[in-house]
Enzyme design. Structure first.
Site, short mmCIF file in Angstrom:
data_model
loop_
_atom_site.label_atom_id
_atom_site.label_comp_id
_atom_site.label_asym_id
_atom_site.label_seq_id
_atom_site.Cartn_x
_atom_site.Cartn_y
_atom_site.Cartn_z
N VAL A 1 -0.55 -6.84 -5.12
CA VAL A 1 -1.82 -7.45 -4.73
C VAL A 1 -2.30 -8.42 -5.81
O VAL A 1 -2.74 -9.54 -5.50
CB VAL A 1 -2.89 -6.35 -4.47
CG1 VAL A 1 -4.22 -6.99 -4.06
CG2 VAL A 1 -2.42 -5.37 -3.40
N LYS B 1 -8.21 2.27 -2.42
CA LYS B 1 -8.71 3.19 -1.38
C LYS B 1 -8.80 4.63 -1.88
O LYS B 1 -9.72 5.37 -1.53
CB LYS B 1 -7.81 3.12 -0.15
CG LYS B 1 -6.35 3.39 -0.43
CD LYS B 1 -5.43 2.44 0.29
CE LYS B 1 -4.02 2.58 -0.25
NZ LYS B 1 -3.07 1.70 0.36
N GLU C 1 -13.45 -4.52 0.29
CA GLU C 1 -12.94 -4.85 1.63
C GLU C 1 -11.44 -4.54 1.75
O GLU C 1 -10.97 -4.07 2.79
CB GLU C 1 -13.20 -6.34 1.92
CG GLU C 1 -12.80 -6.80 3.29
CD GLU C 1 -13.62 -6.15 4.39
OE1 GLU C 1 -14.80 -6.44 4.52
OE2 GLU C 1 -13.04 -5.32 5.14
N GLU D 1 3.85 3.53 0.49
CA GLU D 1 3.35 3.77 -0.87
C GLU D 1 4.53 4.18 -1.75
O GLU D 1 5.60 4.57 -1.24
CB GLU D 1 2.32 4.91 -0.86
CG GLU D 1 1.09 4.63 -0.02
CD GLU D 1 0.22 3.50 -0.57
OE1 GLU D 1 -0.20 3.58 -1.73
OE2 GLU D 1 -0.03 2.54 0.16
N LYS E 1 -8.82 6.11 4.07
CA LYS E 1 -9.44 4.96 4.74
C LYS E 1 -10.47 5.43 5.78
O LYS E 1 -11.52 4.82 5.96
CB LYS E 1 -8.36 4.09 5.38
CG LYS E 1 -7.43 3.45 4.33
CD LYS E 1 -6.15 2.91 4.97
CE LYS E 1 -5.24 2.25 3.94
NZ LYS E 1 -3.90 1.94 4.48
P1 NAP Z 1 1.44 -2.36 -7.78
O1 NAP Z 1 2.32 -3.39 -7.18
O2 NAP Z 1 2.08 -1.09 -8.26
O3 NAP Z 1 0.66 -3.05 -8.99
C1 NAP Z 1 -0.11 -2.32 -9.90
C2 NAP Z 1 -0.38 -3.19 -11.10
O4 NAP Z 1 -1.23 -2.51 -11.99
C3 NAP Z 1 0.89 -3.56 -11.87
O5 NAP Z 1 0.81 -4.88 -12.30
C4 NAP Z 1 0.84 -2.61 -13.08
O6 NAP Z 1 1.47 -3.14 -14.22
C5 NAP Z 1 -0.65 -2.51 -13.30
N1 NAP Z 1 -1.06 -1.27 -13.96
C6 NAP Z 1 -0.96 -0.01 -13.48
N2 NAP Z 1 -1.48 0.88 -14.35
C7 NAP Z 1 -1.90 0.15 -15.41
C8 NAP Z 1 -2.51 0.48 -16.65
N3 NAP Z 1 -2.78 1.75 -16.96
N4 NAP Z 1 -2.81 -0.52 -17.49
C9 NAP Z 1 -2.55 -1.81 -17.19
N5 NAP Z 1 -1.97 -2.19 -16.01
C10 NAP Z 1 -1.65 -1.22 -15.15
O7 NAP Z 1 0.29 -1.94 -6.77
P2 NAP Z 1 -0.29 -2.80 -5.55
O8 NAP Z 1 0.56 -2.56 -4.35
O9 NAP Z 1 -0.55 -4.18 -6.00
O10 NAP Z 1 -1.67 -2.01 -5.25
C11 NAP Z 1 -2.79 -2.22 -6.06
C12 NAP Z 1 -4.01 -1.57 -5.40
O11 NAP Z 1 -4.23 -2.17 -4.14
C13 NAP Z 1 -3.86 -0.08 -5.11
O12 NAP Z 1 -5.10 0.55 -5.25
C14 NAP Z 1 -3.42 -0.05 -3.64
O13 NAP Z 1 -3.75 1.16 -2.99
C15 NAP Z 1 -4.25 -1.19 -3.11
N6 NAP Z 1 -3.74 -1.79 -1.89
C16 NAP Z 1 -2.47 -2.23 -1.85
C17 NAP Z 1 -1.98 -2.84 -0.70
C18 NAP Z 1 -0.60 -3.37 -0.63
O14 NAP Z 1 -0.22 -3.92 0.40
N7 NAP Z 1 0.21 -3.27 -1.69
C19 NAP Z 1 -2.82 -2.95 0.42
C20 NAP Z 1 -4.14 -2.48 0.34
C21 NAP Z 1 -4.59 -1.91 -0.83
P3 NAP Z 1 3.04 -3.48 -14.24
O15 NAP Z 1 3.21 -4.64 -13.28
O16 NAP Z 1 3.35 -3.86 -15.62
O17 NAP Z 1 3.72 -2.23 -13.76
N1 HSE Z 2 1.13 2.18 2.52
C1 HSE Z 2 0.01 1.56 3.15
C2 HSE Z 2 0.34 1.38 4.63
C3 HSE Z 2 -0.26 0.21 2.48
O1 HSE Z 2 1.49 1.66 5.03
O2 HSE Z 2 -0.52 1.01 5.39
C4 HSE Z 2 -1.61 -0.37 2.81
O3 HSE Z 2 -2.67 0.44 2.42
#
Ligand code: NAP
Ligand code: HSE
Length: 431
Positions: free
Chosen positions: A15, A106, A130, A191, A206
């Protein structure tokens, strides 16, 4: 335009990298909309050595997330790290420092959302999320603002892309559960631990966020009744199809008198309902309100740019408010509704029994249903003498009665196993 607002980004993964891209691509439009240039000054990650393929300002990257929150050159904070801690501590600190926060988290909002909102309110700054529900789909703002003058009775959502993808593949191609889940992981929908998806935890979080806003009451993720899709079989899907239904993992938040019901579980959904047409990893939310009637919100529930779209939308709102020393609408919890236990809800049920193909077995099964006040609407037998299955659909019954009936059936002579019990939402969501 002289004003500059400086952004601290906590996390630059799926994200976060999308947020960086949108901020850079849309810089001029964003500046025109907010009246200030939004400049990314600091970015926290865990691994400083990884090439992220992004153009970040020199010296912006750090592995000390707390330093981003504290920095004098950060006016607004975006949290896209995920997890409850340290994200929760960092967000609390940012709010206490008077810095608006945008988050996609979330898990955190479902567990501590009302408390964090209260801190934001006390500090007079925005906390917006959001992106935490259904990725790109605008649903938080419609519930909190657009429908604030209406009375919401029920919200039904397909809120998890992974499970919707798995059920779609099982239904349309006959793909096995295991293969469909492996595909969902490979496509990046799941996830890190897909248990959060298939066991319904992600959808329950959610659902809690939605219910809190729809019913002006504090609901936490762990209060949502939850069942996952791990036990759905090809037979469940085939029977549903024959009866005119599809199997979907539904999140249902409904008002019942002075209480509310919050539940996530697989269910038979009529094929003609708009949510039945939501396929693959798409999400959708169906809202029923007194004045507005029925509304449906549909789109990408996950992914880098779709989720970043919601994050940046929130950021622009917060930046505008900051420019005007204002803040967005405060959340109300004034109705403080209690949650009705699942045993007290009623719906129709599909029950599948593995039975001996012997005289008297069906009569004994029917007697057991009757003794628990559960009325049978349809019954038929499948299979052969070796492997006979009784398929039953009930009229509306109280969940507590149906459960007691299922327990008794399991001990009933001639019943080898209660193979499946699933809710049939045939009256399109009457609770
Ligand atoms: P992600 O790809 O695992 O990215 C997490 C980021 O946070 C990485 O850059 C990681 O660093 C960094 N990080 C984690 N712990 C840290 C710490 N203690 N100190 C500094 N940096 C730290 O996760 P994501 O998929 O982007 O999701 C991020 C958030 O958005 C979550 O809450 C998720 O539930 C929410 N979300 C995600 C999606 C989706 O489609 N992915 C959709 C809706 C909501 P590194 O890169 O160095 O590992
Ligand atoms: N793992 C989640 C999904 C990502 O499948 O909908 C978005 O929150």
């Amino acid at each position: 335009m002289n004003r500059v607002l400086r952004i601290g980004l906590l996390g630059c993964g799926t994200v976060g990298s999308g947020v960086v891209a949108l901020l850079q691509q849309g810089a001029d439009d964003i500046a025109a909309r907010t009246g200030a240039q939004l400049v990314l000054t600091r970015v926290a990650v865990r691994d400083l050595t990884r090439d992220r393929g992004l153009m970040l300002p020199d010296g912006a990257l750090t592995d000390d997330a707390a330093s981003v929150v504290e920095a004098d050159d950060v006016d607004l904070v975006i949290e896209v790290m995920g997890g409850r801690e340290p994200a929760g501590t960092l967000i609390r600190r940012a709010l206490e420092l008077g810095k608006p926060v945008v988050t996609a988290n979330k898990e955190l909002i479902a567990s501590e959302g009302p408390e964090l909102s209260a801190i934001a309110q006390a500090a007079g700054v925005d906390l917006s999320y959001e992106a935490a529900v259904a990725g790109a789909i605008p649903i938080i703002k419609p519930l909190k603002e657009s429908l604030a003058g209406d009375h919401i009775r029920r919200v039904v959502g397909i809120l998890n892309g992974t499970t919707n993808y798995v059920l779609t593949r099982m239904t349309e191609d006959g793909t096995s559960y295991e293969d469909a889940l492996a595909d969902a992981k490979a496509l990046g929908y799941a996830e890190a631990d897909p248990t959060a998806d298939v066991a319904g935890h992600d959808a329950a979080n959610k659902c809690a966020i939605i219910a809190s806003l729809a019913f002006d009451s504090a609901v936490h993720g762990e209060q949502v009744y939850r069942e996952g899709i791990e036990h759905i079989t090809e037979v469940d899907i085939r029977v549903a199809d024959r009866l005119g239904y599809v199997v979907k993992l539904l999140a249902i938040a409904s008002e019942i008198d002075d209480q509310m019901a919050v539940r996530v579980h697989p269910a038979f959904l009529p094929k003609e309902h708009p949510l039945a047409a939501v396929r693959d990893a798409f999400n959708a939310i169906f809202v029923e309100a007194d004045a507005a009637g029925e509304l449906m919100f549909y789109g990408h529930g996950a992914g880098s740019l779709p989720t970043a779209s919601a994050v940046v939308g929130d950021l622009i709102d917060s930046a505008r408010n900051l420019m005007q020393t204002a803040r967005g609408p405060v959340e109300s919890k004034h109705r403080d509704k209690q949650i009705r236990p699942i045993e007290e809800l009623s719906t129709q049920y599909f029950v599948l029994l593995d039975v001996d193909d012997q005289p008297g077995v069906l009569a004994e099964v029917a007697r057991t249903f009757g003794s628990f006040e559960v009325s049978i609407a349809q019954v038929w037998q499948e299979g052969d003498e070796e492997q006979a299955q009784l398929v039953l659909v009930t009229h509306r019954a109280r969940e507590g009665d149906l459960r007691a009936c299922a327990d008794a059936l399991a001990d009933s002579p001639g019943v080898r196993r209660v193979a499946s019990v699933m809710r049939v939402e045939s009256e399109v969501f009457d609770s």
